[in-house]
Enzyme design. Structure first.
Site, PDB file in Angstrom:
ATOM      1  N   HIS A 111       7.052 -30.302  12.388  1.00 54.47           N
ATOM      2  CA  HIS A 111       6.273 -29.107  12.058  1.00 54.47           C
ATOM      3  C   HIS A 111       5.072 -29.422  11.170  1.00 54.47           C
ATOM      4  O   HIS A 111       4.134 -28.634  11.092  1.00 54.47           O
ATOM      5  CB  HIS A 111       7.160 -28.085  11.360  1.00 54.47           C
ATOM      6  CG  HIS A 111       8.376 -27.740  12.139  1.00 54.47           C
ATOM      7  ND1 HIS A 111       8.322 -27.087  13.356  1.00 54.47           N
ATOM      8  CD2 HIS A 111       9.689 -28.002  11.901  1.00 54.47           C
ATOM      9  CE1 HIS A 111       9.554 -26.942  13.827  1.00 54.47           C
ATOM     10  NE2 HIS A 111      10.396 -27.494  12.976  1.00 54.47           N
ATOM     11  N   CYS A 159       2.893  -3.052   4.117  1.00 54.95           N
ATOM     12  CA  CYS A 159       2.105  -1.850   4.399  1.00 54.95           C
ATOM     13  C   CYS A 159       2.917  -1.030   5.395  1.00 54.95           C
ATOM     14  O   CYS A 159       4.106  -1.284   5.577  1.00 54.95           O
ATOM     15  CB  CYS A 159       0.702  -2.199   4.885  1.00 54.95           C
ATOM     16  SG  CYS A 159       0.616  -3.040   6.485  1.00 54.95           S
ATOM     17  N   ASP A 186       0.864  -1.189   0.000  1.00 49.48           N
ATOM     18  CA  ASP A 186       0.000   0.000   0.000  1.00 49.48           C
ATOM     19  C   ASP A 186       0.901   1.241   0.000  1.00 49.48           C
ATOM     20  O   ASP A 186       2.130   1.159  -0.167  1.00 49.48           O
ATOM     21  CB  ASP A 186      -1.006  -0.052   1.167  1.00 49.48           C
ATOM     22  CG  ASP A 186      -0.408   0.293   2.524  1.00 49.48           C
ATOM     23  OD1 ASP A 186       0.823   0.506   2.617  1.00 49.48           O
ATOM     24  OD2 ASP A 186      -1.173   0.341   3.509  1.00 49.48           O
ATOM     25  N   HIS A 222      10.133 -23.541  10.051  1.00 45.91           N
ATOM     26  CA  HIS A 222       9.125 -24.142  10.933  1.00 45.91           C
ATOM     27  C   HIS A 222       7.706 -23.986  10.411  1.00 45.91           C
ATOM     28  O   HIS A 222       6.875 -24.868  10.615  1.00 45.91           O
ATOM     29  CB  HIS A 222       9.193 -23.504  12.331  1.00 45.91           C
ATOM     30  CG  HIS A 222      10.432 -23.883  13.085  1.00 45.91           C
ATOM     31  ND1 HIS A 222      10.588 -23.624  14.424  1.00 45.91           N
ATOM     32  CD2 HIS A 222      11.583 -24.498  12.691  1.00 45.91           C
ATOM     33  CE1 HIS A 222      11.771 -24.073  14.834  1.00 45.91           C
ATOM     34  NE2 HIS A 222      12.402 -24.589  13.795  1.00 45.91           N
ATOM     35  N   THR A 232       3.009  -0.861   8.645  1.00 50.25           N
ATOM     36  CA  THR A 232       3.566  -1.678   9.734  1.00 50.25           C
ATOM     37  C   THR A 232       3.792  -3.132   9.328  1.00 50.25           C
ATOM     38  O   THR A 232       4.474  -3.864  10.049  1.00 50.25           O
ATOM     39  CB  THR A 232       2.598  -1.692  10.922  1.00 50.25           C
ATOM     40  OG1 THR A 232       1.349  -2.213  10.448  1.00 50.25           O
ATOM     41  CG2 THR A 232       2.389  -0.303  11.495  1.00 50.25           C
TER      42      THR A 232
HETATM   43  C1  RB5 Z   1      -2.125   2.972   6.187  1.00 49.64           C
HETATM   44  O1  RB5 Z   1      -2.223   4.273   6.677  1.00 49.64           O
HETATM   45  C2  RB5 Z   1      -1.701   2.029   7.278  1.00 49.64           C
HETATM   46  O2  RB5 Z   1      -2.729   1.848   8.182  1.00 49.64           O
HETATM   47  C3  RB5 Z   1      -1.265   0.698   6.682  1.00 49.64           C
HETATM   48  O3  RB5 Z   1      -0.205   0.921   5.815  1.00 49.64           O
HETATM   49  C4  RB5 Z   1      -0.792  -0.339   7.657  1.00 49.64           C
HETATM   50  O4  RB5 Z   1       0.185   0.149   8.509  1.00 49.64           O
HETATM   51  C5  RB5 Z   1      -1.842  -1.080   8.373  1.00 49.64           C
HETATM   52  O5  RB5 Z   1      -1.591  -2.029   9.125  1.00 49.64           O
END
Ligand code: RB5
Length: 149
Positions: free
Chosen positions: A133, A65, A8, A98, A67
């Protein structure tokens, strides 16, 4: 290897870093992610990458994304996807050995102690160990058919 990648708007720079790393090492990359910071919804990008992977012919997939959390949660809703949100080369290696992870997730807004390309390289170098596993992976697959009722 043949790899599908999607991201994203929170991981554009990280996506380019990883795609450059992969292509310079001779791997084939299908880039389904966005290349601008215009907002998109990470579940849509997870869906596109996972459905492309499930068509076959890919060694693994990468979803990114801000995070890595949201897009890994979304990817793991799709039957047959085992997406590992890893922290470093150690967890990347173990995700393969694993968990037989077929998707790697990282965050573009996360500061890692190691270079993301090194984390990816550890994932790629590792092989599923099977053995003890395997039964656990069968149990994970059964969870795909589990409802809350
Ligand atoms: C987008 O703003 C953000 O929420 C997305 O990139 C991500 O971090 C969500 O988990």
């Amino acid at each position: 290897m043949r790899i599908v990648i999607a991201n994203d708007h929170g991981a554009v720079a990280l996506k380019h870093e990883l795609v450059d790393f992969l292509r310079s090492a001779g791997h084939e990359v299908a880039n389904l992610g966005v290349d601008t910071e215009d907002r998109v919804d990470y579940p849509d990008k997870a869906r596109e990458a996972c459905l492309e992977f499930l068509k076959g012919g890919y060694d693994f997939g990468i979803v990114l994304c801000g995070t890595g959390i949201g897009i890994s949660i979304a990817a793991n809703k799709i039957d047959g996807i085992r997406c590992a949100l890893v922290h470093d080369a150690f967890t990347a290696r173990l995700a393969r050995e694993h968990n037989d992870a077929n998707f790697l997730a990282l965050g573009g807004r996360v500061t890692y102690a190691e270079k993301p390309a090194d984390i990816l390289a550890a994932f790629m170098a590792a092989r599923y160990e099977g053995g003890r596993h395997a039964d656990r992976l069968v149990k994970i697959a059964k969870l795909e058919m589990t409802s809350g009722s």
